[in-house]
Design an enzyme around this catalytic site. Structure first.
Site, PDB file in Angstrom:
ATOM      1  CG  HIS A 259      -2.088   0.899   1.075  1.00 47.47           C
ATOM      2  ND1 HIS A 259      -2.034   2.240   1.333  1.00 47.47           N
ATOM      3  CD2 HIS A 259      -3.335   0.635   0.628  1.00 47.47           C
ATOM      4  CE1 HIS A 259      -3.217   2.766   1.063  1.00 47.47           C
ATOM      5  NE2 HIS A 259      -4.030   1.818   0.625  1.00 47.47           N
ATOM      6  CG  ASP A 310      -8.292  -3.991  -3.453  1.00 47.15           C
ATOM      7  OD1 ASP A 310      -9.507  -3.799  -3.449  1.00 47.15           O
ATOM      8  OD2 ASP A 310      -7.450  -3.121  -3.696  1.00 47.15           O
TER       9      ASP A 310
HETATM   10  C1  LIG Z   1      -0.345  -0.337  -3.928  1.00 50.85           C
HETATM   11  C2  LIG Z   1       0.997  -0.116  -4.590  1.00 50.85           C
HETATM   12  C3  LIG Z   1       0.796   0.534  -5.971  1.00 50.85           C
HETATM   13  C4  LIG Z   1       1.781   0.841  -3.703  1.00 50.85           C
HETATM   14  O1  LIG Z   1       2.952   1.017  -4.343  1.00 50.85           O
HETATM   15  P1  LIG Z   1       4.100   2.025  -3.916  1.00 50.85           P
HETATM   16  O2  LIG Z   1       3.863   2.712  -2.642  1.00 50.85           O
HETATM   17  O3  LIG Z   1       4.291   2.872  -5.081  1.00 50.85           O
HETATM   18  O4  LIG Z   1       5.244   1.013  -3.634  1.00 50.85           O
HETATM   19  P2  LIG Z   1       6.354   0.683  -4.662  1.00 50.85           P
HETATM   20  O5  LIG Z   1       5.765   0.250  -5.950  1.00 50.85           O
HETATM   21  O6  LIG Z   1       7.281   1.852  -4.685  1.00 50.85           O
HETATM   22  O7  LIG Z   1       7.023  -0.558  -3.968  1.00 50.85           O
HETATM   23  C5  LIG Z   1       8.014  -0.511  -2.960  1.00 50.85           C
HETATM   24  C6  LIG Z   1       8.723  -1.850  -2.930  1.00 50.85           C
HETATM   25  O8  LIG Z   1       7.795  -2.886  -2.570  1.00 50.85           O
HETATM   26  C7  LIG Z   1       7.618  -3.782  -3.653  1.00 50.85           C
HETATM   27  N1  LIG Z   1       6.212  -4.063  -3.773  1.00 50.85           N
HETATM   28  C8  LIG Z   1       5.184  -3.230  -3.478  1.00 50.85           C
HETATM   29  N2  LIG Z   1       4.024  -3.836  -3.691  1.00 50.85           N
HETATM   30  C9  LIG Z   1       4.319  -5.067  -4.121  1.00 50.85           C
HETATM   31  C10 LIG Z   1       3.529  -6.143  -4.512  1.00 50.85           C
HETATM   32  N3  LIG Z   1       2.207  -6.065  -4.482  1.00 50.85           N
HETATM   33  N4  LIG Z   1       4.144  -7.266  -4.926  1.00 50.85           N
HETATM   34  C11 LIG Z   1       5.483  -7.345  -4.954  1.00 50.85           C
HETATM   35  N5  LIG Z   1       6.289  -6.347  -4.597  1.00 50.85           N
HETATM   36  C12 LIG Z   1       5.716  -5.220  -4.178  1.00 50.85           C
HETATM   37  C13 LIG Z   1       8.131  -3.057  -4.876  1.00 50.85           C
HETATM   38  O9  LIG Z   1       8.558  -3.938  -5.882  1.00 50.85           O
HETATM   39  C14 LIG Z   1       9.262  -2.261  -4.303  1.00 50.85           C
HETATM   40  O10 LIG Z   1      10.328  -3.126  -4.058  1.00 50.85           O
HETATM   41  P3  LIG Z   1      11.838  -2.676  -4.377  1.00 50.85           P
HETATM   42  O11 LIG Z   1      12.067  -1.520  -3.437  1.00 50.85           O
HETATM   43  O12 LIG Z   1      12.625  -3.886  -4.093  1.00 50.85           O
HETATM   44  O13 LIG Z   1      11.814  -2.247  -5.808  1.00 50.85           O
HETATM   45  C15 LIG Z   1       1.775  -1.431  -4.723  1.00 50.85           C
HETATM   46  O14 LIG Z   1       1.987  -1.993  -3.462  1.00 50.85           O
HETATM   47  C16 LIG Z   1       1.069  -2.405  -5.630  1.00 50.85           C
HETATM   48  O15 LIG Z   1       1.200  -2.319  -6.852  1.00 50.85           O
HETATM   49  N6  LIG Z   1       0.302  -3.380  -5.031  1.00 50.85           N
HETATM   50  C17 LIG Z   1      -0.459  -4.322  -5.831  1.00 50.85           C
HETATM   51  C18 LIG Z   1      -1.742  -3.697  -6.328  1.00 50.85           C
HETATM   52  C19 LIG Z   1      -2.750  -3.508  -5.228  1.00 50.85           C
HETATM   53  O16 LIG Z   1      -3.010  -4.396  -4.446  1.00 50.85           O
HETATM   54  N7  LIG Z   1      -3.372  -2.329  -5.225  1.00 50.85           N
HETATM   55  C20 LIG Z   1      -4.433  -2.009  -4.286  1.00 50.85           C
HETATM   56  C21 LIG Z   1      -3.997  -1.004  -3.290  1.00 50.85           C
HETATM   57  S1  LIG Z   1      -5.246  -0.795  -2.030  1.00 50.85           S
END
Ligand SMILES: CC(C)(COP(=O)(O)OP(=O)(O)OC[C@H]1O[C@@H](n2cnc3c(N)ncnc32)[C@H](O)[C@@H]1OP(=O)(O)O)[C@@H](O)C(=O)NCCC(=O)NCCS
Length: 374
Positions: A259, A310
């Protein structure tokens, strides 16, 4: 050099009295109430009142709101005609986005003439959005459109329209709690989108159709559908570990995990997890919840990431017999209360959103070369 915050991370864009997401402590607040205080104690309709008026309703106020919502359930015939002639292969969330836009072309007949127009529209949108989703689902599966009823609350009415059967009290209560948990979440992408559109003083229908467009993305509300697709692709509990390892090796995002704001547990997840476990036990089908729990454990151990809202809502909806592509629509139905509350708040104290960008293009001073010489 200006500091850029990609994705506006950490930027406070406006004040709001509606909700607060406290990511460091895993707390979600609706108008001063912790979500743990609200979930299971108040109905979705009470939450609608809370978000719009910043306080829980008295019984009289709740009765008035319930009456107003039920009075607005009929869709214009033109919208029904379009829903029942749209491509059956269309995604329900796209039908909803388009239907909201269409609804904006019909005059708003006010239920209560003392009510400001934008508030009357908010009532209509909360009352009608579930009907759009359920009617499209009935039409695409070759089933009749059940008549609108005025004797059912919002959650029960959606179940009635989707299934054409009298909704059970347990399914109704489960969906009602899911609605409560999904109603509001601060300046998330779709809510922020709605406020950006509203800040131009555009109309509420435009703000909400834009919000639905933002919600459908897999990094936002679309993740719940991704969770079920992932569970189906993995297939069984014994294959979870290898599948996740492979996905992580390929740097894939695991849907329903992580998140932007919560750095500890998403407070909505335990409620949905408990509901998912209960429903799975009742159905005698523990496979999905067992797989989910294993995925959550691995992701916590391997990446320090928690399951989000979710992750378990997917199993809840699946267990309720909701088709996968109606998961995000259900999210949209419940979030309609939050979106409309934010649009009303934006109108009440407006300031146009207009951020700056850091130019990273070619050096300035280029001269136009005639087209034949390029
Ligand atoms: C929600 C989300 C977009 C938040 O992303 P964010 O704050 O931008 O976090 P980042 O994408 O910068 O991720 C930070 C680190 O965690 C990892 N990470 C974050 N979410 C992850 C996931 N769902 N699966 C695998 N790795 C994940 C990233 O790869 C990154 O790792 P790294 O530092 O080794 O590259 C992200 O967690 C995600 O895409 N989750 C899946 C989709 C989801 O469930 N969305 C609903 C949100 S309520």
């Amino acid at each position: 050099m200006a500091v850029i915050s990609r994705g506006l991370e950490g930027i406070i864009a406006a004040e709001t009295r509606i909700g607060d997401v406290r990511g460091d402590v895993g707390q979600l607040i609706y108008c001063g109430y912790d979500i743990n205080e609200l979930a299971g104690k108040v109905s979705y309709e009470e939450i609608v009142h809370l978000l719009w008026h910043n306080r829980l309703p008295t019984q009289k106020e709740l009765d008035a709101l319930t009456t107003a919502l039920r009075a607005e359930r009929e869709l214009p015939q033109g919208v029904i005609d379009w829903i029942t002639s749209a491509p059956k292969t269309a995604a329900p969330i796209d039908i909803m986005r388009t239907a909201v836009s269409m609804l904006g072309c019909y005059p708003t007949v006010r239920h209560d003439l003392d009510m400001p127009e934008s508030h009357a529209i908010a009532i209509k949108l909360v009352a009608q959005i579930g009907i759009v989703a359920a009617y499209f689902h009935r039409y695409r599966t070759g089933q009749d459109l059940p008549p609108i009823r005025k004797d059912l609350g919002e959650a029960a009415h959606f179940l009635w329209l989707m299934t054409g059967k009298e909704p059970g009290s347990e399914a109704t209560q489960t969906l009602d709690v899911a609605y409560v948990l999904h109603a509001e979440h601060g300046f998330n992408a779709s809510t922020f989108t709605s406020r950006v559109v509203a800040s131009t003083l555009s109309d509420m229908y435009s703000a909400i159709s834009a919000a639905i467009g933002a919600l459908k993305g897999p990094l936002h509300g679309g993740a719940n559908e991704g969770v079920i697709h992932m569970l189906q692709e993995i297939g069984s509990l014994d294959k979870v570990d290898a599948w996740i390892e492979e996905a992580l090796a390929q740097k894939k995002k695991i849907m329903g995990i992580g998140h932007r704001v919560y750095k500890v547990l998403d407070p909505r997840a335990p409620h949905l997890k408990a509901m998912a476990i209960k429903l799975s036990e009742e159905l005698g089908d523990a496979k999905w919840i067992q797989m989910s729990e294993r995925i959550a454990t691995i992701m916590k151990e391997r990446k320090g990431l928690n399951a989000n809202v979710d992750f378990y809502s997917a199993t809840v909806y699946y267990s309720l017999g909701v088709p996968t592509d109606l998961f995000t629509p259900i999210f949209a139905i419940s979030r309609m209360s939050g979106w409309t509350a934010h649009v009303l708040e934006q109108y009440g104290d407006n300031r146009l959103f207009r951020p700056l960008s850091e130019y990273a293009g070619a050096p300035v001073g280029k001269k136009v070369v005639p087209i034949a010489e390029r």
